[in-house]
Design a protein around this motif. Structure first.
Motif, PDB file in Angstrom:
ATOM      1  N   ASN A   1       0.798  -1.221   0.000  1.00 48.20           N
ATOM      2  CA  ASN A   1       0.000   0.000   0.000  1.00 48.20           C
ATOM      3  C   ASN A   1       0.833   1.274   0.000  1.00 48.20           C
ATOM      4  OD1 ASN A   1      -2.386  -1.433  -0.011  1.00 48.20           O
ATOM      5  ND2 ASN A   1      -2.497  -1.522   2.199  1.00 48.20           N
ATOM      6  N   ARG A   2       2.124   1.174   0.119  1.00 47.91           N
ATOM      7  CA  ARG A   2       2.971   2.373   0.164  1.00 47.91           C
ATOM      8  C   ARG A   2       3.138   2.964  -1.232  1.00 47.91           C
ATOM      9  NH1 ARG A   2       7.636   0.634   4.446  1.00 47.91           N
ATOM     10  NH2 ARG A   2       6.183   0.286   6.146  1.00 47.91           N
ATOM     11  N   LEU A   3       3.071   4.265  -1.297  1.00 45.35           N
ATOM     12  CA  LEU A   3       3.268   4.968  -2.566  1.00 45.35           C
ATOM     13  C   LEU A   3       4.699   5.457  -2.658  1.00 45.35           C
ATOM     14  CD1 LEU A   3       0.036   7.138  -2.663  1.00 45.35           C
ATOM     15  CD2 LEU A   3       0.524   5.078  -3.974  1.00 45.35           C
ATOM     16  N   PRO A   4       5.290   5.474  -3.848  1.00 44.42           N
ATOM     17  CA  PRO A   4       6.623   6.056  -3.980  1.00 44.42           C
ATOM     18  C   PRO A   4       6.541   7.540  -3.645  1.00 44.42           C
ATOM     19  CG  PRO A   4       5.814   5.233  -6.100  1.00 44.42           C
ATOM     20  CD  PRO A   4       4.758   4.978  -5.089  1.00 44.42           C
ATOM     21  N   THR A   5       7.554   8.043  -2.987  1.00 41.33           N
ATOM     22  CA  THR A   5       7.593   9.445  -2.582  1.00 41.33           C
ATOM     23  C   THR A   5       8.845  10.088  -3.166  1.00 41.33           C
ATOM     24  OG1 THR A   5       6.486   8.875  -0.527  1.00 41.33           O
ATOM     25  CG2 THR A   5       7.595  11.007  -0.588  1.00 41.33           C
ATOM     26  N   TYR A   6       8.676  11.250  -3.782  1.00 41.83           N
ATOM     27  CA  TYR A   6       9.783  11.942  -4.421  1.00 41.83           C
ATOM     28  C   TYR A   6       9.861  13.366  -3.886  1.00 41.83           C
ATOM     29  CZ  TYR A   6       9.136   8.101  -7.654  1.00 41.83           C
ATOM     30  OH  TYR A   6       8.994   6.859  -8.188  1.00 41.83           O
ATOM     31  N   LYS A   7      11.064  13.873  -3.721  1.00 46.26           N
ATOM     32  CA  LYS A   7      11.243  15.275  -3.344  1.00 46.26           C
ATOM     33  C   LYS A   7      11.061  16.120  -4.605  1.00 46.26           C
ATOM     34  CE  LYS A   7      13.800  16.516  -0.051  1.00 46.26           C
ATOM     35  NZ  LYS A   7      14.374  17.022   1.024  1.00 46.26           N
ATOM     36  N   ALA A   8      10.187  17.096  -4.540  1.00 52.18           N
ATOM     37  CA  ALA A   8       9.937  17.964  -5.692  1.00 52.18           C
ATOM     38  C   ALA A   8      11.218  18.666  -6.122  1.00 52.18           C
ATOM     39  CB  ALA A   8       8.852  18.983  -5.376  1.00 52.18           C
ATOM     40  N   GLU A   9      12.037  19.061  -5.162  1.00 54.36           N
ATOM     41  CA  GLU A   9      13.293  19.746  -5.485  1.00 54.36           C
ATOM     42  C   GLU A   9      14.215  18.848  -6.310  1.00 54.36           C
ATOM     43  OE1 GLU A   9      11.741  21.386  -1.603  1.00 54.36           O
ATOM     44  OE2 GLU A   9      12.057  19.401  -2.430  1.00 54.36           O
ATOM     45  N   THR A  10      14.161  17.550  -6.057  1.00 54.47           N
ATOM     46  CA  THR A  10      14.981  16.610  -6.826  1.00 54.47           C
ATOM     47  C   THR A  10      14.447  16.472  -8.243  1.00 54.47           C
ATOM     48  OG1 THR A  10      15.506  15.398  -4.816  1.00 54.47           O
ATOM     49  CG2 THR A  10      15.867  14.243  -6.888  1.00 54.47           C
ATOM     50  N   LEU A  11      13.128  16.445  -8.389  1.00 52.58           N
ATOM     51  CA  LEU A  11      12.533  16.321  -9.714  1.00 52.58           C
ATOM     52  C   LEU A  11      12.849  17.528 -10.590  1.00 52.58           C
ATOM     53  CD1 LEU A  11       9.015  14.899  -8.831  1.00 52.58           C
ATOM     54  CD2 LEU A  11      10.913  13.669  -9.883  1.00 52.58           C
ATOM     55  N   VAL A  12      12.778  18.722 -10.026  1.00 52.93           N
ATOM     56  CA  VAL A  12      12.981  19.929 -10.835  1.00 52.93           C
ATOM     57  C   VAL A  12      14.436  20.368 -10.883  1.00 52.93           C
ATOM     58  CG1 VAL A  12      10.633  20.720 -10.381  1.00 52.93           C
ATOM     59  CG2 VAL A  12      12.495  21.564  -8.967  1.00 52.93           C
ATOM     60  N   GLN A  13      15.272  19.783 -10.053  1.00 51.43           N
ATOM     61  CA  GLN A  13      16.700  20.093  -9.965  1.00 51.43           C
ATOM     62  C   GLN A  13      16.905  21.595  -9.784  1.00 51.43           C
ATOM     63  OE1 GLN A  13      18.437  18.134 -13.338  1.00 51.43           O
ATOM     64  NE2 GLN A  13      17.905  16.126 -12.560  1.00 51.43           N
ATOM     65  N   ASN A  14      17.887  22.178 -10.441  1.00 57.42           N
ATOM     66  CA  ASN A  14      18.194  23.600 -10.268  1.00 57.42           C
ATOM     67  C   ASN A  14      17.344  24.509 -11.154  1.00 57.42           C
ATOM     68  OD1 ASN A  14      20.200  23.002  -8.417  1.00 57.42           O
ATOM     69  ND2 ASN A  14      21.749  22.772 -10.010  1.00 57.42           N
ATOM     70  N   GLN A  15      16.537  23.941 -12.029  1.00 49.25           N
ATOM     71  CA  GLN A  15      15.774  24.744 -12.973  1.00 49.25           C
ATOM     72  C   GLN A  15      14.432  25.200 -12.431  1.00 49.25           C
ATOM     73  OE1 GLN A  15      15.618  22.349 -16.492  1.00 49.25           O
ATOM     74  NE2 GLN A  15      17.728  22.799 -17.047  1.00 49.25           N
ATOM     75  N   GLY A  16      13.979  24.620 -11.330  1.00 47.64           N
ATOM     76  CA  GLY A  16      12.704  25.024 -10.757  1.00 47.64           C
ATOM     77  C   GLY A  16      11.490  24.443 -11.456  1.00 47.64           C
ATOM     78  N   GLN A  17      11.710  23.685 -12.528  1.00 51.60           N
ATOM     79  CA  GLN A  17      10.602  23.043 -13.221  1.00 51.60           C
ATOM     80  C   GLN A  17      11.093  21.798 -13.943  1.00 51.60           C
ATOM     81  OE1 GLN A  17       8.842  25.938 -15.770  1.00 51.60           O
ATOM     82  NE2 GLN A  17      10.564  26.061 -17.142  1.00 51.60           N
ATOM     83  N   ALA A  18      10.132  20.903 -14.229  1.00 52.08           N
ATOM     84  CA  ALA A  18      10.456  19.654 -14.926  1.00 52.08           C
ATOM     85  C   ALA A  18       9.266  19.240 -15.769  1.00 52.08           C
ATOM     86  CB  ALA A  18      10.781  18.557 -13.917  1.00 52.08           C
ATOM     87  N   HIS A  19       9.521  18.470 -16.804  1.00 52.12           N
ATOM     88  CA  HIS A  19       8.448  17.911 -17.626  1.00 52.12           C
ATOM     89  C   HIS A  19       8.123  16.518 -17.108  1.00 52.12           C
ATOM     90  CE1 HIS A  19       9.556  20.775 -21.059  1.00 52.12           C
ATOM     91  NE2 HIS A  19       8.446  21.176 -20.500  1.00 52.12           N
ATOM     92  N   ILE A  20       6.838  16.212 -17.095  1.00 53.68           N
ATOM     93  CA  ILE A  20       6.348  14.889 -16.730  1.00 53.68           C
ATOM     94  C   ILE A  20       5.522  14.392 -17.915  1.00 53.68           C
ATOM     95  CG2 ILE A  20       4.899  13.578 -15.143  1.00 53.68           C
ATOM     96  CD1 ILE A  20       5.567  15.686 -13.017  1.00 53.68           C
ATOM     97  N   VAL A  21       5.817  13.198 -18.374  1.00 49.77           N
ATOM     98  CA  VAL A  21       5.131  12.640 -19.540  1.00 49.77           C
ATOM     99  C   VAL A  21       4.143  11.583 -19.081  1.00 49.77           C
ATOM    100  CG1 VAL A  21       5.435  11.400 -21.716  1.00 49.77           C
ATOM    101  CG2 VAL A  21       7.150  13.070 -20.976  1.00 49.77           C
ATOM    102  N   LEU A  22       2.902  11.710 -19.566  1.00 53.06           N
ATOM    103  CA  LEU A  22       1.863  10.716 -19.318  1.00 53.06           C
ATOM    104  C   LEU A  22       1.235  10.382 -20.660  1.00 53.06           C
ATOM    105  CD1 LEU A  22       0.097   9.023 -17.419  1.00 53.06           C
ATOM    106  CD2 LEU A  22      -1.400  11.004 -17.211  1.00 53.06           C
TER     107      LEU A  22
END
Length: 56
Positions: free
Chosen positions: A16-37
């Protein structure tokens, strides 16, 4: 991508545990990131106020 495990999580079972990600890690130094669905691209952005915005 960084996975965070919280041993004090109240979820009773491993399945039942969901993966957890730090938003800062996802966006790195750019402050934004693309997510593809599928064939759609979304932009995840951290605002100056520390809020998250997900746009298509």
């Amino acid at each position: 991508m960084m996975f965070i495990h919280n041993p004090e999580q109240t979820t009773p079972s491993q399945e039942n545990r969901l993966p957890t990600y730090k938003a800062e890690t996802l966006v790195q130094n750019q402050g934004q990131a693309h997510i593809v669905l599928g064939d759609q691209i979304y932009t995840l952005r951290i605002t100056r106020a520390g809020k998250l915005i997900l746009t298509k």
